[in-house]
Design a protein around this motif. Structure first.
Motif, mmCIF file in Angstrom:
data_model
loop_
_atom_site.group_PDB
_atom_site.id
_atom_site.type_symbol
_atom_site.label_atom_id
_atom_site.label_comp_id
_atom_site.label_asym_id
_atom_site.label_seq_id
_atom_site.Cartn_x
_atom_site.Cartn_y
_atom_site.Cartn_z
ATOM 1 N N TYR A 102 -8.373 19.725 -3.973
ATOM 2 C CA TYR A 102 -7.410 18.951 -3.187
ATOM 3 C C TYR A 102 -6.819 17.741 -3.919
ATOM 4 C CZ TYR A 102 -8.801 21.662 0.887
ATOM 5 O OH TYR A 102 -9.043 22.689 1.764
ATOM 6 N N ARG A 104 -4.458 15.652 -6.284
ATOM 7 C CA ARG A 104 -3.064 15.847 -6.677
ATOM 8 C C ARG A 104 -2.662 14.773 -7.676
ATOM 9 N NH1 ARG A 104 0.310 18.778 -3.096
ATOM 10 N NH2 ARG A 104 2.022 17.527 -3.940
ATOM 11 N N ASP A 105 -1.820 15.159 -8.594
ATOM 12 C CA ASP A 105 -1.251 14.202 -9.548
ATOM 13 C C ASP A 105 0.049 13.602 -9.028
ATOM 14 O OD1 ASP A 105 -3.306 14.663 -11.350
ATOM 15 O OD2 ASP A 105 -2.259 16.349 -12.283
ATOM 16 N N ASP A 108 2.316 14.092 -1.938
ATOM 17 C CA ASP A 108 2.640 15.238 -1.096
ATOM 18 C C ASP A 108 3.891 14.928 -0.278
ATOM 19 O OD1 ASP A 108 2.754 17.436 0.520
ATOM 20 O OD2 ASP A 108 0.740 17.203 1.373
#
Length: 374
Positions: A102, A104-105, A108
């Motif tokens: 889950y 993230r770089d 969202d």
């Protein structure tokens, strides 16, 4: 005059410390404001979890430690067996998998928090990594009462019950309450306090915490009144300076409310679930087993129990990701909190009455109805 308030191992006390010696022997019993009172490392670095190149060295849990955890579940409420979350190879492996899945770089685009400047979504992972560091750094001694000559854990419960009442009368934030308790426990971890000065510690801790957290905090005159004017304004101000000095100006302990909000993100910030969780979370301040427990662990446990009682479904991977704990780690605390609610008016009377009010959705009444339905 011979002192009963041992603030250090030295023979000479500084000027601020002497204020506790000269404070009134009268305890806080203002019937107009509060009820009469008779007072006779677990953090896993996220970078380490994300790293697939470095191998973690697993250590098999000590059998005696596991027996202690099981004993704590069978013991009566407030039996002092300090509790910490369990970390096993399987739990660590699950955490590594969930974080890798889950993380993230980039932000969202479908997450509303991305467009809310107040949520600072781009910095959230770093912020909570830092809060996890602080919760361990600023934790009190789990067994500090062993070094106190006149105090016992039962007396702490009475003091915290009074603090809850005063906190409620001033209508202060939940963050202020948890911060107050942390100040009390950390102070008592470093200084011996006589029984006659015990409530002064609680009153001063509340005063400092309110100034740290609140926009409109109580004045020193108001706090002195709630203490039945047993101490002068000058004594309160000197006590404030002394406590801050003992705590070494580390006032920014990360309370459980921030972690609770982070965990509730997995539920789209469901208000009903979080309100009930706040009730369970406040119960933890009454139990000495949780004095040095990580607030993130307690917050996740309260949220987990709230979801169970409200039939909100299973503890999902998103809950693991945002809370930092698996269901296996949370179940022991949830069982203790639920059991304490069977005798709520005995174990945490002030908190029970507080959460029976409409503004808290009568959460404590809901829990009692849950037991009646069994």
């Amino acid at each position: 005059m011979q002192t009963n308030f041992d603030i250090s191992q030295e023979d000479q006390y500084d000027e601020d410390a002497l204020l506790f010696e000269h404070a009134s022997e009268k305890l806080i019993t203002n019937s107009d404001s509060v009820d009469d009172i008779d007072i006779s490392q677990h953090v896993i670095d996220k970078n380490e979890l994300d790293s697939e190149d470095e191998e973690l060295e697993y250590q098999k849990p000590d059998e005696d430690e596991l027996d202690t955890q099981e004993q704590s579940l069978r013991s009566p409420f407030n039996t002092h067996i300090p509790m910490q979350p369990t970390w096993t190879p399987s739990i660590i492996a699950e955490m590594r998998r969930v974080v890798h899945k889950y993380s993230r770089d980039t932000l969202d685009e479908d997450d509303e928090d991305t467009y809310d400047p107040a949520m600072v979504a781009e910095y959230a992972p770093e912020i909570f990594n830092y809060l996890h560091e602080l919760e361990n750094k600023l934790a009190p001694d789990a067994n500090y009462m062993d070094n106190q000559d006149e105090l016992k854990w039962e007396m702490r419960s009475v003091l915290i019950d009074w603090v809850v009442q005063v906190h409620s009368r001033f209508n202060l934030l939940s963050e202020t309450l948890f911060l107050t308790v942390n100040y009390i426990d950390r102070f008592l971890s470093k200084r011996k306090v006589s029984l006659s000065r015990f409530q002064l510690v609680g009153a001063v801790a509340l005063f400092i915490a309110a100034k740290y957290e609140e926009i409109n905090c109580p004045t020193v005159q108001e706090v002195a009144y709630m203490a039945d004017n047993a101490y002068t304004i000058d004594e309160f101000l000197k006590a404030e300076r002394f406590m801050i000095d003992v705590l070494e100006f580390d006032m920014g302990w990360p309370g459980p409310m921030s972690f609770l909000r982070r965990t509730s993100k997995a539920d789209d910030y469901d208000y009903e679930t979080r309100t009930l969780a706040k009730y369970f979370l406040e119960i933890t301040i009454m139990d000495s087993k949780f004095v040095a427990s990580p607030p993130s662990w307690l917050a996740a446990s309260a949220h987990y129990l709230s979801r169970k009682l409200l039939n909100r479904g299973e503890w999902t991977e998103l809950h693991v990701f945002y809370s930092g704990y698996t269901e296996r780690q949370l179940r022991p605390v949830a069982e203790i909190l639920l059991e304490s609610c069977r005798h709520a008016e005995t174990n945490h009377k002030a908190i029970f009455e507080k959460y029976s009010e409409r503004r808290y959705r009568r959460s404590s009444i809901f829990v009692q109805e849950y037991f009646d339905s069994l």
